[in-house]
Motif scaffolding. Structure first.
Motif, PDB file in Angstrom:
ATOM      1  N   THR A   4      11.449   7.454 -12.838  1.00  0.00           N
ATOM      2  CA  THR A   4      10.258   8.013 -12.199  1.00  0.00           C
ATOM      3  C   THR A   4      10.639   9.282 -11.436  1.00  0.00           C
ATOM      4  O   THR A   4      11.806   9.441 -11.033  1.00  0.00           O
ATOM      5  N   PRO A   5       9.687  10.185 -11.220  1.00  0.00           N
ATOM      6  CA  PRO A   5       9.991  11.388 -10.447  1.00  0.00           C
ATOM      7  C   PRO A   5      10.524  11.060  -9.043  1.00  0.00           C
ATOM      8  O   PRO A   5      11.427  11.739  -8.551  1.00  0.00           O
ATOM      9  N   ARG A   8      14.119   9.984  -9.433  1.00  0.00           N
ATOM     10  CA  ARG A   8      14.928  11.156  -9.772  1.00  0.00           C
ATOM     11  C   ARG A   8      15.181  11.983  -8.509  1.00  0.00           C
ATOM     12  O   ARG A   8      16.295  12.440  -8.267  1.00  0.00           O
ATOM     13  N   LEU A  27      12.284  18.767 -10.185  1.00  0.00           N
ATOM     14  CA  LEU A  27      11.408  17.712 -10.701  1.00  0.00           C
ATOM     15  C   LEU A  27      10.549  18.219 -11.846  1.00  0.00           C
ATOM     16  O   LEU A  27      10.362  17.521 -12.854  1.00  0.00           O
ATOM     17  N   HIS A  30      12.432  18.493 -15.014  1.00  0.00           N
ATOM     18  CA  HIS A  30      12.665  17.190 -15.640  1.00  0.00           C
ATOM     19  C   HIS A  30      11.375  16.577 -16.169  1.00  0.00           C
ATOM     20  O   HIS A  30      11.359  15.396 -16.526  1.00  0.00           O
ATOM     21  N   ALA A  32       8.152  16.300 -14.676  1.00  0.00           N
ATOM     22  CA  ALA A  32       7.127  15.728 -13.799  1.00  0.00           C
ATOM     23  C   ALA A  32       5.932  16.679 -13.741  1.00  0.00           C
ATOM     24  O   ALA A  32       6.093  17.897 -13.750  1.00  0.00           O
ATOM     25  N   GLU A  36       2.295  14.662  -9.838  1.00  0.00           N
ATOM     26  CA  GLU A  36       3.396  13.740  -9.527  1.00  0.00           C
ATOM     27  C   GLU A  36       4.326  14.351  -8.488  1.00  0.00           C
ATOM     28  O   GLU A  36       4.742  13.684  -7.535  1.00  0.00           O
ATOM     29  N   VAL A  37       4.656  15.621  -8.677  1.00  0.00           N
ATOM     30  CA  VAL A  37       5.566  16.301  -7.756  1.00  0.00           C
ATOM     31  C   VAL A  37       4.947  16.373  -6.368  1.00  0.00           C
ATOM     32  O   VAL A  37       5.625  16.110  -5.365  1.00  0.00           O
TER      33      VAL A  37
END
Length: 71
Positions: A4-5, A8, A27, A30, A32, A36-37
């Motif tokens: 998951t973000p 991570r 993030l 990767h 996200a 989400e971020v």
């Protein structure tokens, strides 16, 4: 299972401190989403795990004391 973000971000922060901007960039790199971020960053800031003021002070202190200074 994909990381998951949030997990991570915790993994990245375990290795070293990050500014909010740098952690956001990592993030997104990767995969996200922006939403989400935003949620992860708010959670981390609320928990005191990401604080740009503390990061800047620690960074400046390390440079003044010679850690990481180039010759």
């Amino acid at each position: 299972m994909a990381m998951t973000p949030y997990n991570r971000a915790l993994g990245l922060l375990t290795a070293r401190a990050y500014s909010a901007k740098d952690l956001r960039r990592k993030l997104v790199q990767h995969g996200a989403s922006a939403e989400e971020v935003d949620n992860v960053m708010q959670r981390l800031q609320d928990a005191g795990l990401v604080d740009d003021t503390k990061y800047a002070l620690a960074y400046t202190r390390s440079k003044l004391l010679g850690a990481g200074a180039s010759t």
